[in-house]
Design an enzyme around this catalytic site. Structure first.
Site, PDB file in Angstrom:
ATOM      1  N   HIS A 243       0.900  -1.130   0.126  1.00 55.15           N
ATOM      2  CA  HIS A 243       0.064  -0.021  -0.008  1.00 55.15           C
ATOM      3  C   HIS A 243       0.838   1.097  -0.053  1.00 55.15           C
ATOM      4  CE1 HIS A 243      -2.920   2.907   1.698  1.00 55.15           C
ATOM      5  NE2 HIS A 243      -3.879   2.039   1.308  1.00 55.15           N
TER       6      HIS A 243
ATOM      7  N   ASP B 111       3.229  -4.323   8.119  1.00 56.52           N
ATOM      8  CA  ASP B 111       1.998  -3.673   8.014  1.00 56.52           C
ATOM      9  C   ASP B 111       0.827  -4.597   7.968  1.00 56.52           C
ATOM     10  OD1 ASP B 111      -0.129  -2.250   7.160  1.00 56.52           O
ATOM     11  OD2 ASP B 111       0.438  -1.750   5.151  1.00 56.52           O
TER      12      ASP B 111
ATOM     13  N   GLN C 285      -4.360  -5.022   7.278  1.00 57.67           N
ATOM     14  CA  GLN C 285      -5.475  -5.838   6.494  1.00 57.67           C
ATOM     15  C   GLN C 285      -5.443  -7.339   7.236  1.00 57.67           C
ATOM     16  OE1 GLN C 285      -7.549  -4.954   4.568  1.00 57.67           O
ATOM     17  NE2 GLN C 285      -6.735  -2.862   3.901  1.00 57.67           N
TER      18      GLN C 285
ATOM     19  N   LYS D 191     -10.067  -0.558  10.510  1.00 61.50           N
ATOM     20  CA  LYS D 191     -10.231  -1.727   9.757  1.00 61.50           C
ATOM     21  C   LYS D 191     -10.322  -2.860  10.344  1.00 61.50           C
ATOM     22  CE  LYS D 191      -6.931  -0.002   6.078  1.00 61.50           C
ATOM     23  NZ  LYS D 191      -7.970   0.692   5.127  1.00 61.50           N
TER      24      LYS D 191
ATOM     25  N   CYS E  46      -4.768   2.342  -3.771  1.00 64.21           N
ATOM     26  CA  CYS E  46      -3.622   2.845  -3.013  1.00 64.21           C
ATOM     27  C   CYS E  46      -2.535   1.835  -3.394  1.00 64.21           C
ATOM     28  CB  CYS E  46      -3.856   3.289  -1.453  1.00 64.21           C
ATOM     29  SG  CYS E  46      -4.880   4.666  -1.341  1.00 64.21           S
TER      30      CYS E  46
END
Lengths: 418, 163
Positions: free
Chosen positions: A135, A212, A215, A238, A376
């Protein structure tokens, strides 16, 4: 993902979805006059009543600034804020609550590390490794940090299916590598990356790893100690929590060696015009009044997730992924983008002769919310030679009936465009 | 619910499928590029302008049906027009797509461009339809910069994108 396939569990799962949906007030609403079919969970998730009520309760009964008031209300607010930190520590299985830094979201978490860690560790000629499916939030901060330091950004390539080339990673790791930053679950392709292996490889080369996890957190249990991740970034919104709050997990040893990211109140020990000394973790990285209510709301989201079973969530989402993948294949000219062997419940697709944006508008008329565009992840789109995709991303509260609605909607797109 | 067929009229679908003037002009004396960073619409516009008359026009690009059909319809509409006439078309078009669901449509002035009238019922698609026109405006102004739908205040306050 673990799978459970006994009929008994499947039956229970369906019943559970109906119950779980009642916890999310927005899901009983409408869009364009049709029952809302919310399939844009990778953009942001919906909030259970428990989270919404925790915000109201805080503002109605506990609102005060934290860590400074001698009064009762401030102490209650401080306790609630620190209790939320402890909940996030348990959620991530971090070794110590001080390793949990509250930030605005994964973007700020990554910028914090890029700025602070980059300042002390990146030098001319050094290398920072990211992957081809990052991302922009896990790419641009490193570009900025590399530019400041004169360091070089290297990119782990990926296959057409959306799987990282670990042999290429092995070749690029070396004594110039200062850090590897990699996404746990791709927001645009759904790929679940083998982060344990990536961490092991990077550590063998002496490089720390930032994962990261924005998600990943809504779909699977996270254990930062088992992963041995050095940094792990989360976005609250999220994972069924409020917007504007997130977490940076960092190993204490690394965080302690890093300079502050922002200066201000809360993060100091003592201030004079000649010299300022900084507070210990986590306050050193939490300058200014934080999003107190947001942290408490995120704590409530984590509590809510604890009340569900990851086994059920994973089983149910896997079923949705398989079912949707199978059903969408019947639509003429539809191609799924991102076909990794290990995927979260995210389906990006393109439809021959129809731009994603038009798909999004037509589905919206049926109350179906999906994301369209580059998500993104422009380099991912460039790599795959497509301008944009339509993306349906699922959460545990989605149903097979909603998949059916999506498929009907895409068939209507086909009918409009001929 | 709004009728999708109003947005995706046959004329629009036709211009999307077979865009007119979809070519680079080697002798162009004005060019401009327009992008919509949020959804990836992109067009490059080529103009041959002599004595304030748009003698030839071509475009290349990729994006949604609305942006591409709008570009195609626009090139057909402005070819042979003076800059002043093109500006007048721009204003009429802009008024149509940002005029809200019941806004007036000056069909006489707009001609085939009226096929995009459905856009006014889809606020988030207004900038797709406007992109080619903003790009034309830029090309005629001659600054040669890239036009982005995310910069500047070129859309009127009743454009919901700007709210």
């Amino acid at each position: 993902m673990r799978q459970v396939s006994t009929p008994l569990v499947a039956t229970r799962a369906r019943r559970d979805v109906a119950t779980v949906r009642q916890d999310f007030p927005v899901l009983s609403g409408t869009a364009n006059g049709r029952p809302l079919v919310y399939l844009d969970n990778a953009a942001t998730s919906q909030k259970p009543r428990a989270v919404i009520e925790s915000l109201v309760r805080f503002y109605q009964t506990e609102n005060a600034n934290i860590h400074r008031g001698v009064h009762e209300l401030s102490q209650r607010a401080t306790l609630a804020y620190e209790a939320a930190r402890a909940k996030l520590q348990r959620f991530l299985n971090a070794g110590d609550p001080h390793e949990v830094i509250f930030v605005r979201g994964a973007t700020e978490a990554i910028n914090l590390v890029a700025s602070s860690f980059g300042r002390i560790r990146f030098r001319p000629g050094d290398e920072v490794v990211v992957s081809a499916m990052e991302h922009h939030s896990n790419l641009v901060p490193w570009q900025i940090a590399c530019e400041i330091a004169g360091a070089r950004l290297r990119v782990i390539p990926m296959s057409d299916a959306g799987e990282l080339d670990l042999d290429a990673l092995r070749d690029m790791l070396g004594d110039r590598t200062r850090l590897v930053a990699v996404v746990h679950v791709s927001n645009s392709l759904g790929t679940i990356n083998p982060v344990t292996e990536i961490v092991r490889m990077a550590h063998d080369a002496g490089a720390p790893v930032l994962v990261d996890g924005a998600q990943a957190a809504p779909h699977m249990p996270i254990d930062v100690q088992e992963l041995d991740a050095d940094f792990y970034a989360l976005s609250g919104h999220k994972m069924f929590g409020p917007t504007g709050i997130g977490v940076l997990y960092g190993k204490a040893k690394l965080l302690e060696a890093m300079p502050p990211y922002q200066g201000g109140g809360e993060m100091i020990r003592s201030v004079t015009f000649e010299k300022t000394t900084y507070a210990p973790l986590p306050a050193k990285f939490e300058a200014g009044t934080p999003h107190i209510a947001g942290a408490i709301g995120l704590g409530a989201a984590v509590d809510y997730l604890r009340g569900l079973s990851w086994e059920w969530i994973q089983h149910h989402e896997h079923d949705l992924l398989e079912y949707a993948t199978e059903q969408l294949r019947f639509v003429p000219g539809l191609r799924i983008v991102g076909t990794a062997a290990r995927k979260a419940a995210v389906i990006s697709f393109v439809l021959e002769g129809v731009h994603a944006h038009d798909i999004g508008t037509i589905l919206d008329q049926s109350g179906i919310a999906i994301r369209t565009g580059h998500h993104c992840t422009q380099p991912v789109m460039d790599r795959l030679g497509i301008p944009a995709t339509a993306r349906a991303s699922f959460a545990f509260y989605n149903t097979r009936e909603e998949v059916d609605a999506l498929v009907r909607g895409v068939q209507e797109v086909r009918a409009v465009f001929g | 619910m709004v009728d999708l067929r109003e947005l995706y009229q046959q004329v629009v679908l036709d211009h999307n499928r077979s865009p007119r003037n979809f070519k680079q002009l080697p002798n162009a004396n004005r060019t401009a590029e327009g992008t919509n960073p949020l959804c990836g619409d992109q067009i490059t516009l080529y103009l041959v302008v002599t004595n304030d008359v748009i003698e030839d026009v071509g475009f290349q690009g990729a994006g949604c049906a609305i942006s591409q059909a709008s570009a195609s319809l626009m090139t057909a509409a402005v070819k042979g027009k003076t800059k002043t006439e093109a500006d007048a078309l721009f204003h009429a078009f802009h008024a149509m797509v940002t005029g809200g669901p019941n806004g007036a449509i000056d069909e006489k002035a707009l001609g085939k461009l009226a096929a995009l009238s459905g856009v006014r019922q889809f606020p988030v698609r207004v900038k797709c339809a406007n992109l080619p026109w903003h790009t034309l405006h830029e090309a005629l102004a001659g600054s040669g910069d890239t036009v982005s739908t995310e910069e500047g205040g070129s859309d009127t306050p009743d454009d919901p994108d700007r709210r």
